[in-house]
Motif scaffolding. Structure first.
Motif, PDB file in Angstrom:
ATOM      1  N   GLN A 180       1.122  -1.306   0.047  1.00 23.40           N
ATOM      2  CA  GLN A 180      -0.016  -0.088  -0.390  1.00 23.40           C
ATOM      3  C   GLN A 180       0.733   0.912   0.438  1.00 23.40           C
ATOM      4  O   GLN A 180       0.629   2.014   0.709  1.00 23.40           O
TER       5      GLN A 180
ATOM      6  N   ARG B 181       2.141   4.134  -2.341  1.00 28.80           N
ATOM      7  CA  ARG B 181       2.001   5.662  -3.605  1.00 28.80           C
ATOM      8  C   ARG B 181       3.339   5.546  -3.958  1.00 28.80           C
ATOM      9  O   ARG B 181       3.833   6.334  -2.922  1.00 28.80           O
TER      10      ARG B 181
ATOM     11  N   SER C 182       0.213   5.883   8.603  1.00 24.37           N
ATOM     12  CA  SER C 182      -0.441   7.444   8.288  1.00 24.37           C
ATOM     13  C   SER C 182       0.446   6.924   6.256  1.00 24.37           C
ATOM     14  O   SER C 182       0.300   5.465   6.137  1.00 24.37           O
ATOM     15  N   GLU C 183      -0.173   7.394   5.043  1.00 20.03           N
ATOM     16  CA  GLU C 183      -0.308   7.041   4.225  1.00 20.03           C
ATOM     17  C   GLU C 183       1.073   7.282   3.555  1.00 20.03           C
ATOM     18  O   GLU C 183       1.968   8.360   4.171  1.00 20.03           O
ATOM     19  N   ARG C 184       1.625   5.752   3.194  1.00 22.45           N
ATOM     20  CA  ARG C 184       2.932   5.678   2.429  1.00 22.45           C
ATOM     21  C   ARG C 184       2.727   5.736   1.362  1.00 22.45           C
ATOM     22  O   ARG C 184       2.653   5.647   0.194  1.00 22.45           O
ATOM     23  N   ILE C 185       4.452   7.228   1.050  1.00 24.36           N
ATOM     24  CA  ILE C 185       4.750   7.259   0.053  1.00 24.36           C
ATOM     25  C   ILE C 185       6.104   7.362  -0.637  1.00 24.36           C
ATOM     26  O   ILE C 185       6.817   7.302   0.662  1.00 24.36           O
TER      27      ILE C 185
ATOM     28  N   THR D 137       8.803   8.274   3.722  1.00 27.42           N
ATOM     29  CA  THR D 137       7.776   8.503   4.844  1.00 27.42           C
ATOM     30  C   THR D 137       7.510   7.329   6.157  1.00 27.42           C
ATOM     31  O   THR D 137       6.948   7.638   6.773  1.00 27.42           O
TER      32      THR D 137
END
Length: 705
Positions: free
Chosen positions: A567, A569, A608-611, A630
């Motif tokens: 997951q 991005r 949190s969002e993985r970028i 991140t």
């Protein structure tokens, strides 16, 4: 030393000026005692030499002493006061001019060089031109002499002052140095090292006693030749010619001490013993005889001083030659001691004939031959070089002989047929004219180092390949997905063709289409497997022009499945119109995959969002690629050792990925860096050159060990 005429500034200088004036008067009286038939005119004026000595030692402020002396002479010789004052002005200007010229020419006045002697003689005859002109005019204006005798008066005055400077100045200064040396020794601050050495030379082994004997002999010959007869006779004229050789001999033996003393004594004897009608003179003309004496004194004094300076220079040259010889012997001894106690082979050859001048004994251990073998056979070194290396070595050596650089590795064959690796460094040796006349160098046996480097290179290659195997394991899902696509297509096309055949609907066109698509998908699967095999088994670095943006995107397709399952991005910030870089595409892809997988795995526990931001850009002659995740980043205590083998932040990592990646980037002339990001996470970035900037062997992959 003052640069202009000044009044004496103290009672001390006033007394010194008075004393100077009295001595000036006494020397003037001595000069005027020589009868020329003209009042106040003499062929020898020692006072002029005294004035120059005083000005040199004590400065121009002593000028009142000249006025005192001249006025005393004027008074006691009953000359007009006007003539005395003008003559005093002329003598002050004369001494000042001599002082100025001596300083202008920077003469040291130790008369140790022929050039200095000749310059001094020129000054001695130049400065009196002033006083002779002023004095001659003063005598004529005061009616002491007639205007018809002006030329004679001027010439006699000029010669007399010149002889005074030529004789008195060298004599006074030279023997003054000896006086201070005898009184103060080598510690005297009045004498420089050269003058102290001259004093030592004349004082050693009772040389002053020898000088006294030779001078006494010279006096006897001079007196016997020029005086003692009550009538004119040329019977002893032959002895006249003994004076110059004797003077030259004394100058050779005792240098300036002997030359100045002998010249002064001869002058005194010849001038003060002259009496009209006496001595070995063929003419009865007093003036002509005096001029002949003056000419003889000039020739004798200058010749003696020049000869003395020549032998001083010769003694200095011999001393320097002996010192140079000792330094050369010491240097050769140190060189021999050094060369005989080092493992490397020191060699020295002539540039014209390649003759071996010297080779150190360590050649026995390296070449297996004694030094004498190289001396006897000039071509032995050439013949010992391995046949495959000879052309390359000879080409470098010929360039070296023309002034090039010589630093090369080559192989040699020893007499027992064993092969050794040699590291040879040479440098040219220049002569005084700046031409290369010898070649020198140091040869080192690097066989063991070469073998160790090969073993290290092999081990590093194996580590790199192990890293790729690990990467393949981590890429398993993605590779299975990549291979599964063409296999699924093959299965679908095969089943479709089989069903059509069972139903009887399979035409020739259908057969061609089915088999064509089967062939395409099989070829696609084969390319994926071949690329994987090349990635795993790659050994040599093969440089090619690569578009970094395409290589990044192609590499991420291999881990597309891992990116989706984690997951993550991915954000691409790819530079536009980036130049091609000259790298090994497979090894660069290995680095990209390692950094991407590390970034993905570092964000496994991030809620949190993985970028993952991947950015490419050009910086000067390099293209930079950065990976910013991140994740939690690298602990501060591990940041300095992040590229050290066996250091890892992964729970099940082995700590080889980043060191190998760093080694790969360095082998291609680039640099790998890591630092905290501006926000959360960490940044890994590498720079690769647009042009090839490395100097590594084809088998070198890393240097992190």
């Amino acid at each position: 030393m003052p640069e202009r005429l000044v009044w004496p500034g103290s009672l001390k200088y006033a007394f010194a000026s008075l004393l100077f004036g009295v001595v000036y008067f006494l020397l003037g009286e001595a000069g005027l005692s020589i009868d020329t038939g003209y009042s106040g005119i003499t062929p020898f004026w020692p006072a002029s030499g005294l004035a120059v000595v005083v000005f040199v030692l004590y400065g121009l402020r002593m000028w009142p002493g000249i006025f005192i002396g001249v006025l005393l002479l004027t008074y006691f010789n009953e000359l007009p006061l006007t003539a005395g004052l003008l003559a005093a002005c002329g003598h002050v200007l004369e001494a000042s001019a001599a002082w100025y010229l001596l300083n202008r020419c920077r003469l040291r006045l130790n008369f140790r060089r022929v050039r200095e002697v000749l310059q001094f003689a020129a000054i001695a005859f130049s400065a009196p031109l002033i006083s002779s002109l002023v004095g001659g005019l003063a005598m004529a204006v005061s009616n002491v002499v007639s205007w018809s005798d002006f030329t004679f008066i001027w010439s006699m005055w000029w010669v007399g002052d010149a002889i005074g400077i030529l004789l008195v100045v060298p004599f006074a200064l030279t023997w003054r140095n000896l006086f201070f040396y005898c009184r103060e020794g080598t510690d005297s601050n009045r004498l420089d090292a050269d003058v102290s050495e001259d004093c030592q030379y004349v004082l050693r082994s009772n040389r002053l006693g020898q000088l006294a004997i030779y001078v006494l002999l010279l006096i006897v010959v001079a007196v016997y030749s020029f005086s003692g007869l009550n009538e004119q006779s040329t019977a002893r004229l032959g002895l006249f010619y003994l004076i110059l050789p004797l003077t030259v001999f004394i100058a050779i033996s005792f240098e300036q001490f002997g030359a100045t003393l002998a010249s002064m004594l001869i002058s005194i004897i010849l001038l003060f013993s002259y009496y009209p009608g006496w001595g070995p003179y063929t003419s009865s003309d007093v003036i002509l005889n005096l001029m002949m004496i003056v000419l003889f004194i000039c020739v004798t004094a200058i010749t003696a001083m020049v000869v003395a300076a020549l032998f001083t220079e010769r003694r200095e040259s011999e001393k320097e030659l002996r010192a140079s010889h000792r330094r050369l012997q010491d240097s050769e001894l140190r060189l021999r001691q050094l060369s005989e106690n080092i493992n490397e082979v020191f060699w020295l050859v002539g540039v014209n004939d390649d003759h071996m001048v010297y080779v150190s004994p360590s050649c026995v251990d390296v070449w297996g031959r004694v030094p004498e073998a190289f001396y006897a056979e000039p071509n032995l070194w050439h013949e010992s070089i391995y046949s495959e290396d000879q052309a390359r070595v000879f080409s470098e050596y010929e360039s070296f002989k023309r002034g090039g650089k010589f630093e090369i590795q080559y192989r040699i064959v020893r007499p027992d047929n064993t092969v050794r690796w040699i590291q040879d460094k040479g440098f040219p040796v220049y002569d005084e004219a700046g031409r290369i006349y010898r070649l020198a160098g140091i040869a080192e046996d690097i066989t063991e180092k070469k073998q160790a480097d090969e073993q290290k290179s092999y081990q590093e290659e194996e580590r790199a390949r192990l890293s790729r195997y690990i990467s393949v394991g981590e890429l398993g899902n993605s590779l299975a997905h990549e291979i599964n696509q063409p296999l699924t297509s093959i299965m679908c096309y095969a089943k479709g063709g089989l069903n059509r055949a069972k139903e009887g609907r399979l035409t020739d066109m259908d057969v061609q289409e089915v088999f064509g698509r089967l062939s395409d998908e099989a070829e696609r699967a084969g390319k994926i497997i071949n690329k994987l095999r090349e990635f795993v088994n790659r050994k040599d670095i093969k440089f090619s022009s690569v578009d970094i943006n395409e290589l990044v995107q192609e590499s991420l397709r291999l881990v597309e499945n891992k990116i989706k399952s984690s997951q993550v991005r991915v954000i691409y910030v790819l530079g536009k119109s980036l130049p091609l870089i000259l790298v090994d595409s497979v090894l660069t892809q290995q680095v990209i995959l390692n950094l991407v997988i590390n970034a993905i795995e570092s964000m496994d526990e991030v809620e949190s969002e993985r970028i993952l931001t991947i950015m490419t850009e050009q910086q000067g002659e390099f293209v930079k690629v950065s990976f910013h995740d991140t994740g939690p980043g690298v602990p501060e205590d591990m940041r300095e050792n992040i590229f050290t083998p066996l250091v890892t932040t992964k729970k099940q990592g082995i700590g080889l990925g980043l060191p190998i990646a760093n080694s790969i980037i360095e082998s291609m002339g680039g640099e790998l860096r890591a630092y905290p990001g501006s926000g959360p996470g960490y940044v890994f970035e590498f720079s690769l050159p647009i042009k090839q900037r490395h100097d590594r062997s084809d088998h070198a992959v890393s240097n992190w060990n």
